[in-house]
Design an enzyme around this catalytic site. Structure first.
Site, PDB file in Angstrom:
ATOM      1  N   ASP A 196       3.601   0.858   1.158  1.00  0.00           N
ATOM      2  CA  ASP A 196       4.215   1.550   2.287  1.00  0.00           C
ATOM      3  C   ASP A 196       3.441   1.100   3.534  1.00  0.00           C
ATOM      4  OD1 ASP A 196       5.621   3.481   3.842  1.00  0.00           O
ATOM      5  OD2 ASP A 196       3.873   4.809   3.653  1.00  0.00           O
ATOM      6  N   ASP A 246       3.387   2.766   7.163  1.00  0.00           N
ATOM      7  CA  ASP A 246       2.786   3.820   7.998  1.00  0.00           C
ATOM      8  C   ASP A 246       2.042   4.833   7.127  1.00  0.00           C
ATOM      9  OD1 ASP A 246       3.868   2.595  10.305  1.00  0.00           O
ATOM     10  OD2 ASP A 246       5.778   3.610   9.975  1.00  0.00           O
TER      11      ASP A 246
HETATM   12 MG   LIG Z   1       4.078   6.381   4.956  1.00  0.00          MG
END
Ligand SMILES: [Mg+2]
Length: 188
Positions: free
Chosen positions: A8, A10
């Protein structure tokens, strides 16, 4: 078949500040480059899978996102890391504007981005792993049939459904990778 470390973005690669879209606002999460170098050495493809509803919401453009990722890839390259692929989902089913307002299998918890990466890069999904900071990341990993999913704690209110490993730092995932390969049988 190749295996992947799905990341992922962020909250895992960069600190979560909400709708990040400018290089000057990026603060890399401690340990991300060490983790990626180790994964790369162990023959994992590095694949970023990121929901980007900020595009749907009109907070920044697809071009902004792409420019940021070009910058980010260069930062990784300076650290000796090649990001093999970046997948993003620009849609949002409720808050999207115009054509961006729709459900999409790519939007985590959907597994669309992982499945697409598997086709594009010939990945062995059961042997692949994911690191996320939200339950929706883990759900995408489960739906795609990944062997192992890690939740980097701090963003999500736990617990999340399904089987996963909570980690406080990326160094813990790096240790897991190193350990799991130290005991792996030699492939012929
Ligand atoms: Mg995230």
């Amino acid at each position: 078949m190749l295996k992947a470390l799905f990341l992922d973005r962020d909250g895992v690669i960069n600190q979560e500040i909400g709708y990040l879209h400018r290089p000057e606002d990026v603060r890399f999460v401690t340990g991300i480059f060490d983790l990626c170098r180790t994964a790369q050495r162990l023959d994992y493809k590095l694949v970023v899978v990121t929901n980007q509803s900020g595009i749907a919401r009109g907070l920044y453009t697809l071009a902004d996102f792409e420019a940021l990722m070009t910058w980010m890839r260069a930062e990784f390259a300076r650290e000796g890391v090649t990001l093999d692929a970046v997948y993003h989902c620009p849609y949002h089913p409720v808050h999207g504007l115009g054509e961006w307002k729709r459900e999409h299998e790519d939007r985590k918890p959907g597994p669309g981005m992982l499945l697409r990466a598997a086709r594009d890069l010939s990945l062995d999904l059961p042997r692949s792993i994911l690191i996320g900071d939200r339950c929706s990341d883990l759900a995408a990993a489960h739906a795609a049939g990944l062997e192992q999913a890690f939740l980097l704690t701090g963003t999500e209110v736990q617990p999340c459904p399904g089987t996963y490993t909570s980690i406080q730092t990326l160094a813990e995932a790096e240790s897991w990778l190193t350990r799991s390969h130290a005991h792996a049988p030699i492939r012929r």
